[in-house]
Design a protein around this motif. Structure first.
Motif, PDB file in Angstrom:
ATOM      1  N   ASN A 119       9.387  -3.669   1.220  1.00  0.00           N
ATOM      2  CA  ASN A 119       9.671  -5.072   1.511  1.00  0.00           C
ATOM      3  C   ASN A 119       9.689  -5.365   3.003  1.00  0.00           C
ATOM      4  OD1 ASN A 119       9.865  -5.700  -1.213  1.00  0.00           O
ATOM      5  ND2 ASN A 119      12.066  -5.269  -1.307  1.00  0.00           N
ATOM      6  N   ARG A 120      10.271  -4.417   3.775  1.00  0.00           N
ATOM      7  CA  ARG A 120      10.302  -4.622   5.224  1.00  0.00           C
ATOM      8  C   ARG A 120       8.907  -4.579   5.816  1.00  0.00           C
ATOM      9  NH1 ARG A 120      14.958  -1.241   4.992  1.00  0.00           N
ATOM     10  NH2 ARG A 120      13.716   0.560   5.635  1.00  0.00           N
ATOM     11  N   ALA A 121       8.048  -3.738   5.234  1.00  0.00           N
ATOM     12  CA  ALA A 121       6.663  -3.638   5.728  1.00  0.00           C
ATOM     13  C   ALA A 121       5.912  -4.933   5.458  1.00  0.00           C
ATOM     14  CB  ALA A 121       5.956  -2.457   5.049  1.00  0.00           C
ATOM     15  N   ILE A 125      14.210   5.348  -5.311  1.00  0.00           N
ATOM     16  CA  ILE A 125      13.350   4.219  -5.685  1.00  0.00           C
ATOM     17  C   ILE A 125      13.779   2.974  -4.916  1.00  0.00           C
ATOM     18  CG2 ILE A 125      12.720   2.642  -7.555  1.00  0.00           C
ATOM     19  CD1 ILE A 125      12.926   5.037  -9.470  1.00  0.00           C
ATOM     20  N   GLU A 126      15.082   2.737  -4.863  1.00  0.00           N
ATOM     21  CA  GLU A 126      15.596   1.566  -4.154  1.00  0.00           C
ATOM     22  C   GLU A 126      15.268   1.629  -2.670  1.00  0.00           C
ATOM     23  OE1 GLU A 126      17.207  -2.130  -4.119  1.00  0.00           O
ATOM     24  OE2 GLU A 126      16.854  -0.839  -5.866  1.00  0.00           O
ATOM     25  N   GLN A 127      15.393   2.818  -2.101  1.00  0.00           N
ATOM     26  CA  GLN A 127      15.085   2.994  -0.683  1.00  0.00           C
ATOM     27  C   GLN A 127      13.616   2.691  -0.413  1.00  0.00           C
ATOM     28  OE1 GLN A 127      16.034   6.868   0.852  1.00  0.00           O
ATOM     29  NE2 GLN A 127      15.055   6.516   2.815  1.00  0.00           N
ATOM     30  N   ARG A 128      12.729   3.165  -1.288  1.00  0.00           N
ATOM     31  CA  ARG A 128      11.306   2.911  -1.112  1.00  0.00           C
ATOM     32  C   ARG A 128      10.970   1.437  -1.282  1.00  0.00           C
ATOM     33  NH1 ARG A 128       8.211   6.615   1.552  1.00  0.00           N
ATOM     34  NH2 ARG A 128       9.049   8.691   1.125  1.00  0.00           N
ATOM     35  N   LYS A 129      11.677   0.784  -2.194  1.00  0.00           N
ATOM     36  CA  LYS A 129      11.463  -0.654  -2.375  1.00  0.00           C
ATOM     37  C   LYS A 129      11.819  -1.398  -1.098  1.00  0.00           C
ATOM     38  CE  LYS A 129      13.182  -2.635  -5.955  1.00  0.00           C
ATOM     39  NZ  LYS A 129      14.161  -2.957  -7.034  1.00  0.00           N
ATOM     40  N   ASN A 130      12.929  -1.030  -0.476  1.00  0.00           N
ATOM     41  CA  ASN A 130      13.356  -1.688   0.758  1.00  0.00           C
ATOM     42  C   ASN A 130      12.348  -1.457   1.888  1.00  0.00           C
ATOM     43  OD1 ASN A 130      15.685  -2.603  -0.504  1.00  0.00           O
ATOM     44  ND2 ASN A 130      16.901  -0.826   0.124  1.00  0.00           N
ATOM     45  N   ILE A 131      11.833  -0.216   1.957  1.00  0.00           N
ATOM     46  CA  ILE A 131      10.837   0.088   2.989  1.00  0.00           C
ATOM     47  C   ILE A 131       9.573  -0.753   2.779  1.00  0.00           C
ATOM     48  CG2 ILE A 131       9.267   1.879   3.846  1.00  0.00           C
ATOM     49  CD1 ILE A 131      11.464   3.921   3.266  1.00  0.00           C
TER      50      ILE A 131
END
Length: 234
Positions: free
Chosen positions: A230-232, A222-228
């Motif tokens: 946010n970067r997008a 979940i955290e990894q997807r949140k970071n992706i």
């Protein structure tokens, strides 16, 4: 009348008497009936074998069509599951933003498992497409071989008819044609069985769902997807 004459005079003498009568009256005798020669029998055997080979090639063409339909269905399922995979990720991230961690974990766990299935589907799609091309290539090659044999058969029959018409009683070389036919027949049979085996192997499932996910793994995803995400946005 003929049968009655044969009955009273016996078969050999009766036939001789009847044929003599027919000769005097210009009538054809039974002895003039067409008798199949060894070449006639060979021609019939070759024709029958060619028909069997054509039937086997039709089966191979049917396999090509079935593999193509399977490939289309796999691709369809892949696109549907890709869409569902993305939906689950969005549901998980939205639930996490709303503080509903249980819903977020549930959706993310489903997306992770679905991703593993997607990997298997993609691999199967590639295998299926390759198999379709491979079988179609065999079909085209062996159909060309069979058509050449059919042409050779027609030429041999024509040669025999020409020889008979000009009084040359020399048969065409059917042994060579039989050898060619047997070679192509063996190749078609071997290819057909090879295709059956490779299809069974290619469609056997290699999908492994893996070990059950724990909450730490799910939260990390979940955290990894949140970071992706946010970067997008940035």
């Amino acid at each position: 009348m003929e049968d009655l004459t044969r009955y009273f005079m016996g078969e050999p003498l009766g036939n001789l008497t009847i044929n003599g009568w027919k000769w005097l009256w210009g009538m054809p005798s039974r002895s003039s009936e067409t008798v199949k020669t060894s070449d006639d029998l060979i021609f019939e055997e070759i024709t029958r074998s060619l028909a069997e080979m054509r039937s086997k090639l039709d089966e191979i063409q049917g396999i090509v069509e079935r593999v193509r339909l399977v490939s289309q269905e796999i691709q369809h399922q892949y696109h549907l599951k890709c869409k569902r995979h993305q939906e689950l990720i969005e549901i998980s991230l939205e639930s996490n933003r709303q503080g509903n961690i249980l819903a977020a974990r549930s959706a993310m766990a489903q997306s992770i498992q679905l991703k593993r299935v997607l990997s298997e589907l993609k691999e199967r799609s590639e295998v299926s497409q390759g198999m379709s091309i491979y079988i179609q290539k065999i079909y085209v090659q062996k159909t060309a071989d069979l058509e050449l044999l059919e042409i050779d058969l027609k030429m041999s029959k024509t040669q025999r008819e020409v020889n008979d018409s000009i009084g040359i009683y020399r048969s065409p070389d059917l042994i060579i044609l039989q050898e060619k036919l047997e070679k192509v027949r063996t190749e078609i049979e071997n290819r057909y069985h090879q295709i059956q085996v490779e299809i069974q192997l290619s469609y056997s499932s290699n999908c492994e769902l893996g070990n059950p996910l724990n909450n730490d793994d799910i939260d990390a995803q979940i955290e990894q997807r949140k970071n992706i995400e946010n970067r997008a946005k940035n």
